[in-house]
Motif scaffolding. Structure first.
Motif, PDB file in Angstrom:
ATOM      1  N   ILE A  23     -18.586  -1.358   8.908  1.00 47.02           N
ATOM      2  CA  ILE A  23     -17.774  -0.233   9.354  1.00 47.02           C
ATOM      3  C   ILE A  23     -16.499  -0.216   8.524  1.00 47.02           C
ATOM      4  O   ILE A  23     -15.691  -1.134   8.573  1.00 47.02           O
ATOM      5  CB  ILE A  23     -17.446  -0.347  10.860  1.00 47.02           C
ATOM      6  N   ILE A  24     -16.359   0.843   7.736  1.00 47.75           N
ATOM      7  CA  ILE A  24     -15.217   0.964   6.838  1.00 47.75           C
ATOM      8  C   ILE A  24     -14.514   2.274   7.146  1.00 47.75           C
ATOM      9  O   ILE A  24     -15.148   3.320   7.250  1.00 47.75           O
ATOM     10  CB  ILE A  24     -15.680   0.941   5.365  1.00 47.75           C
ATOM     11  N   SER A  25     -13.207   2.219   7.258  1.00 49.22           N
ATOM     12  CA  SER A  25     -12.453   3.443   7.537  1.00 49.22           C
ATOM     13  C   SER A  25     -12.457   4.356   6.318  1.00 49.22           C
ATOM     14  O   SER A  25     -12.717   3.922   5.192  1.00 49.22           O
ATOM     15  CB  SER A  25     -11.013   3.091   7.933  1.00 49.22           C
ATOM     16  N   ASP A  26     -12.138   5.625   6.570  1.00 55.15           N
ATOM     17  CA  ASP A  26     -12.109   6.595   5.469  1.00 55.15           C
ATOM     18  C   ASP A  26     -11.067   6.223   4.431  1.00 55.15           C
ATOM     19  O   ASP A  26     -11.285   6.396   3.231  1.00 55.15           O
ATOM     20  CB  ASP A  26     -11.837   7.998   6.007  1.00 55.15           C
ATOM     21  N   ASP A  27      -9.921   5.716   4.873  1.00 56.42           N
ATOM     22  CA  ASP A  27      -8.880   5.305   3.922  1.00 56.42           C
ATOM     23  C   ASP A  27      -9.370   4.183   3.021  1.00 56.42           C
ATOM     24  O   ASP A  27      -9.093   4.166   1.819  1.00 56.42           O
ATOM     25  CB  ASP A  27      -7.618   4.849   4.650  1.00 56.42           C
ATOM     26  N   LYS A  28     -10.095   3.237   3.591  1.00 60.05           N
ATOM     27  CA  LYS A  28     -10.625   2.126   2.790  1.00 60.05           C
ATOM     28  C   LYS A  28     -11.689   2.631   1.811  1.00 60.05           C
ATOM     29  O   LYS A  28     -11.773   2.149   0.693  1.00 60.05           O
ATOM     30  CB  LYS A  28     -11.219   1.037   3.689  1.00 60.05           C
ATOM     31  N   LYS A  29     -12.508   3.575   2.253  1.00 60.62           N
ATOM     32  CA  LYS A  29     -13.516   4.143   1.356  1.00 60.62           C
ATOM     33  C   LYS A  29     -12.846   4.801   0.154  1.00 60.62           C
ATOM     34  O   LYS A  29     -13.277   4.632  -0.983  1.00 60.62           O
ATOM     35  CB  LYS A  29     -14.387   5.168   2.096  1.00 60.62           C
ATOM     36  N   VAL A  30     -11.764   5.536   0.392  1.00 59.68           N
ATOM     37  CA  VAL A  30     -11.029   6.174  -0.698  1.00 59.68           C
ATOM     38  C   VAL A  30     -10.442   5.112  -1.622  1.00 59.68           C
ATOM     39  O   VAL A  30     -10.526   5.224  -2.847  1.00 59.68           O
ATOM     40  CB  VAL A  30      -9.926   7.106  -0.137  1.00 59.68           C
ATOM     41  N   ASP A  31      -9.863   4.047  -1.046  1.00 64.50           N
ATOM     42  CA  ASP A  31      -9.313   2.956  -1.867  1.00 64.50           C
ATOM     43  C   ASP A  31     -10.393   2.310  -2.725  1.00 64.50           C
ATOM     44  O   ASP A  31     -10.162   1.993  -3.895  1.00 64.50           O
ATOM     45  CB  ASP A  31      -8.654   1.895  -0.978  1.00 64.50           C
ATOM     46  N   ILE A  32     -11.564   2.117  -2.141  1.00 68.60           N
ATOM     47  CA  ILE A  32     -12.671   1.504  -2.881  1.00 68.60           C
ATOM     48  C   ILE A  32     -13.098   2.398  -4.045  1.00 68.60           C
ATOM     49  O   ILE A  32     -13.282   1.941  -5.168  1.00 68.60           O
ATOM     50  CB  ILE A  32     -13.863   1.215  -1.934  1.00 68.60           C
ATOM     51  N   ILE A  33     -13.238   3.701  -3.778  1.00 68.59           N
ATOM     52  CA  ILE A  33     -13.669   4.627  -4.830  1.00 68.59           C
ATOM     53  C   ILE A  33     -12.629   4.701  -5.940  1.00 68.59           C
ATOM     54  O   ILE A  33     -12.962   4.700  -7.131  1.00 68.59           O
ATOM     55  CB  ILE A  33     -13.966   6.026  -4.243  1.00 68.59           C
ATOM     56  N   ILE A  34     -11.342   4.726  -5.579  1.00 73.32           N
ATOM     57  CA  ILE A  34     -10.289   4.768  -6.596  1.00 73.32           C
ATOM     58  C   ILE A  34     -10.293   3.487  -7.421  1.00 73.32           C
ATOM     59  O   ILE A  34     -10.121   3.521  -8.642  1.00 73.32           O
ATOM     60  CB  ILE A  34      -8.917   5.027  -5.945  1.00 73.32           C
TER      61      ILE A  34
END
Length: 169
Positions: A23-34
């Protein structure tokens, strides 16, 4: 998402991954993609830099060899010139393979960057900036023109070296 992992991986691997860690928050998903985008951009830069260095060294070696050949001025038998020409030809082929790999890596990393930009919706109108898009997205990553020029330059220099050695006495 956990169901998808169950379908695609062996049960031994699934047992090691606890369900709560997926379970990953949307903010973490954005950080991962960046973070992935910055790594991919670094890969593009490093492949291009290494291709320039390899082509420069290759050109330097060929020009030094030709210069020595011209300055030395000795007549070398035709069979020896043919063997040297084959050596230069294979050297040029290896250089072409390297530059082809660099172009392929450049394009692959570029496609991954474009996918990340789409995942972040940086190409969607009105998503970040009113009435405009943050990044223009063409649907494909352009090939590197500099790597293409390096490929042509390397091929021309190899061909020029072979012609000089075969026909210059």
């Amino acid at each position: 998402m956990f169901e998808m992992l169950k379908d695609n991986f062996e049960s031994k691997i699934i047992e090691v991954i606890p369900e709560s860690s997926l379970i990953i928050s949307d903010d973490k998903k954005v950080d991962i993609i960046i973070s992935v985008m910055s790594l991919l951009r670094n890969n593009v830069s490093s492949w291009t830099e290494r291709a320039f260095k390899a082509t420069s060294w290759s050109a330097g070696i060929l020009i030094s060899f030709i210069t020595f050949w011209i300055i030395n001025g000795k007549t070398i038998p035709l069979m020896d010139r043919v063997l040297i020409s084959f050596g230069i030809f294979f050297f040029g082929i290896f250089m072409q393979f390297y530059l082809f790999s660099a172009r392929r890596a450049h394009k692959g990393n570029g496609v991954a960057i474009a996918k990340c930009e789409v995942a972040l919706k940086l190409c969607k109108k009105d998503f970040y900036i009113n009435e405009t898009i943050f990044f223009g997205y063409s649907g494909k990553w352009l090939n590197s023109k500099s790597l293409t020029v390096l490929q042509y330059f390397s091929a021309f220099l190899t061909l020029f070296a072979i012609i000089l050695i075969l026909f210059l006495h």
